[in-house]
Design a protein around this motif. Structure first.
Motif, PDB file in Angstrom:
ATOM      1  N   SER A   1      87.614  95.294  94.664  1.00 57.39           N
ATOM      2  CA  SER A   1      88.565  94.593  93.579  1.00 57.39           C
ATOM      3  C   SER A   1      89.775  94.063  94.980  1.00 57.39           C
ATOM      4  O   SER A   1      89.706  94.673  96.104  1.00 57.39           O
ATOM      5  CB  SER A   1      89.276  95.439  92.926  1.00 57.39           C
ATOM      6  N   ARG A   2      90.438  93.027  94.035  1.00 60.44           N
ATOM      7  CA  ARG A   2      91.591  92.474  95.018  1.00 60.44           C
ATOM      8  C   ARG A   2      92.685  93.891  95.303  1.00 60.44           C
ATOM      9  O   ARG A   2      92.931  93.548  96.642  1.00 60.44           O
ATOM     10  CB  ARG A   2      92.232  91.593  94.008  1.00 60.44           C
ATOM     11  N   ILE A   3      92.902  94.572  94.596  1.00 58.46           N
ATOM     12  CA  ILE A   3      93.850  95.702  94.856  1.00 58.46           C
ATOM     13  C   ILE A   3      92.986  96.683  96.026  1.00 58.46           C
ATOM     14  O   ILE A   3      93.849  97.192  96.898  1.00 58.46           O
ATOM     15  CB  ILE A   3      94.272  96.627  93.580  1.00 58.46           C
ATOM     16  N   GLU A   4      91.772  96.933  95.850  1.00 54.74           N
ATOM     17  CA  GLU A   4      91.127  97.773  96.723  1.00 54.74           C
ATOM     18  C   GLU A   4      91.286  97.172  98.185  1.00 54.74           C
ATOM     19  O   GLU A   4      91.511  97.885  99.066  1.00 54.74           O
ATOM     20  CB  GLU A   4      89.586  98.122  96.411  1.00 54.74           C
ATOM     21  N   THR A   5      90.793  95.903  98.320  1.00 55.00           N
ATOM     22  CA  THR A   5      90.952  94.992  99.466  1.00 55.00           C
ATOM     23  C   THR A   5      92.255  95.001 100.030  1.00 55.00           C
ATOM     24  O   THR A   5      92.034  95.437 101.436  1.00 55.00           O
ATOM     25  CB  THR A   5      90.219  93.726  99.350  1.00 55.00           C
ATOM     26  N   ALA A   6      93.305  94.854  99.396  1.00 55.55           N
ATOM     27  CA  ALA A   6      94.645  94.937  99.873  1.00 55.55           C
ATOM     28  C   ALA A   6      95.087  96.440 100.279  1.00 55.55           C
ATOM     29  O   ALA A   6      95.732  96.490 101.497  1.00 55.55           O
ATOM     30  CB  ALA A   6      95.577  94.389  98.908  1.00 55.55           C
ATOM     31  N   LEU A   7      94.762  97.331  99.580  1.00 53.33           N
ATOM     32  CA  LEU A   7      94.994  98.659 100.096  1.00 53.33           C
ATOM     33  C   LEU A   7      94.334  99.187 101.292  1.00 53.33           C
ATOM     34  O   LEU A   7      94.973  99.944 102.302  1.00 53.33           O
ATOM     35  CB  LEU A   7      94.618  99.719  99.130  1.00 53.33           C
ATOM     36  N   LEU A   8      93.013  98.849 101.552  1.00 50.06           N
ATOM     37  CA  LEU A   8      92.478  98.979 102.622  1.00 50.06           C
ATOM     38  C   LEU A   8      92.840  98.459 103.962  1.00 50.06           C
ATOM     39  O   LEU A   8      92.946  98.877 104.988  1.00 50.06           O
ATOM     40  CB  LEU A   8      90.766  98.676 102.410  1.00 50.06           C
TER      41      LEU A   8
ATOM     42  N   GLN B   1     103.061  93.895  95.210  1.00 53.11           N
ATOM     43  CA  GLN B   1     102.375  92.667  95.284  1.00 53.11           C
ATOM     44  C   GLN B   1     101.366  92.500  94.146  1.00 53.11           C
ATOM     45  O   GLN B   1     101.298  91.733  93.413  1.00 53.11           O
ATOM     46  CB  GLN B   1     101.554  92.327  96.645  1.00 53.11           C
ATOM     47  N   GLU B   2     100.600  93.685  93.957  1.00 49.67           N
ATOM     48  CA  GLU B   2      99.552  93.660  92.625  1.00 49.67           C
ATOM     49  C   GLU B   2     100.425  93.620  91.403  1.00 49.67           C
ATOM     50  O   GLU B   2     100.131  92.752  90.543  1.00 49.67           O
ATOM     51  CB  GLU B   2      98.900  94.961  92.765  1.00 49.67           C
ATOM     52  N   LEU B   3     101.450  94.228  91.227  1.00 55.11           N
ATOM     53  CA  LEU B   3     102.263  94.144  90.171  1.00 55.11           C
ATOM     54  C   LEU B   3     102.960  92.823  89.925  1.00 55.11           C
ATOM     55  O   LEU B   3     102.776  92.271  88.682  1.00 55.11           O
ATOM     56  CB  LEU B   3     103.526  95.050  90.118  1.00 55.11           C
ATOM     57  N   ARG B   4     103.083  91.945  90.937  1.00 58.10           N
ATOM     58  CA  ARG B   4     103.630  90.498  90.653  1.00 58.10           C
ATOM     59  C   ARG B   4     102.600  89.715  90.347  1.00 58.10           C
ATOM     60  O   ARG B   4     102.784  88.938  89.534  1.00 58.10           O
ATOM     61  CB  ARG B   4     104.064  90.096  92.032  1.00 58.10           C
TER      62      ARG B   4
END
Length: 255
Positions: free
Chosen positions: A14-21, A57-60
């Motif tokens: 997911s977007r958030i998983e990719t960003a956290l990695l 950023q995910e919250l935004r």
């Protein structure tokens, strides 16, 4: 094909998983457990800050435009963690969404335990201190903002899942009974020290192929998709603030 930790084919990230990695990779290779304490402290702080930026950023991206912290040039000059007045003193909070009309609406606390203790060779030494920090933060914020949705992300090195011995359970397993009382706050009149949502995350910090798994602290057997973590926070926000906002399809919208 990318495989999960259990050998099964992995779903598309997911977007958030990719960003956290990506945040994990940005911190470079994790230092060895026997490196100087100052080096390990620096890595802990660097990872916490990188995760906080991604979470904000995910919250935004989900409609909370005032969420902080922000990256360089993203949202004015407010790139640092926000300092908030609390019920028992001011408190710096890792990730926040606050508005002029409502005050604090959402806060996410990010804490890490990433290095084995040199004596015990497990990750449990700092668990009690992290719990105290988290509970103090929850009480401070809920007393001033009882309607705020608070969430905790306690990130362990993945080795905490397998540091058990014949005499003790793993640190990951031991986190459950020590922390599960402090999640599940469903009502604004509930216990101040409880978080609405409390997650334990296991991070493989191999800079070349990192991974991250999330669990609710009161159920350490069921992995929670990272998208679901944020969708649940959005739903809670809508329930708490129905006169102003609704949570729909993982997005916060004004009513």
């Amino acid at each position: 094909m990318t495989l999960q930790h259990d050998g099964r084919p992995a779903a598309v990230a997911s977007r958030i998983e990719t960003a956290l990695l990506g945040a994990i990779r940005s911190c470079g290779q994790k230092p060895a457990d026997d490196t100087p304490q100052a080096t390990k402290k620096n890595y802990n702080e660097k990872l916490s800050a990188a995760v906080a930026l991604v979470v904000a950023q995910e919250l935004r991206d989900r409609g909370m435009s005032e969420a902080r912290p922000s990256g360089p040039g993203e949202v004015g000059a407010s790139g640092a963690e926000r300092r908030l007045a609390g019920g028992i003193g001011a408190k710096k909070v890792d990730v926040t969404w606050a508005t002029e009309e409502s005050g604090l609406l959402l806060a996410v606390s990010v804490k890490t335990i990433l290095f084995r203790d040199s004596t015990t060779r497990n990750y449990q030494k700092n668990l009690t201190n992290r719990r105290a920090d988290l509970l103090n933060e929850a009480v401070t914020l809920h007393r001033r903002f009882p309607y705020a949705v608070l969430s905790a992300f306690l990130i362990f090195d993945a080795g905490a899942e397998n540091d058990d011995t014949s005499r003790r359970k793993s640190t990951f397993e031991n986190a459950g009974p020590r922390l599960r009382l402090f999640t599940g706050r469903r009502d604004p009149s509930g216990r101040d020290e409880q978080y609405e949502k409390f997650y334990v995350l296991l991070a493989d910090l191999n800079v070349f192929q990192p991974s991250l798994r999330a669990y609710e602290v009161n159920d350490l057997t069921t992995q929670v998709p990272l998208d679901t973590v944020f969708e649940d926070l959005v739903t809670l926000l809508g329930e708490r603030n129905f006169d102003l906002y609704e949570g729909m399809d993982g997005q916060v919208r004004k009513t």
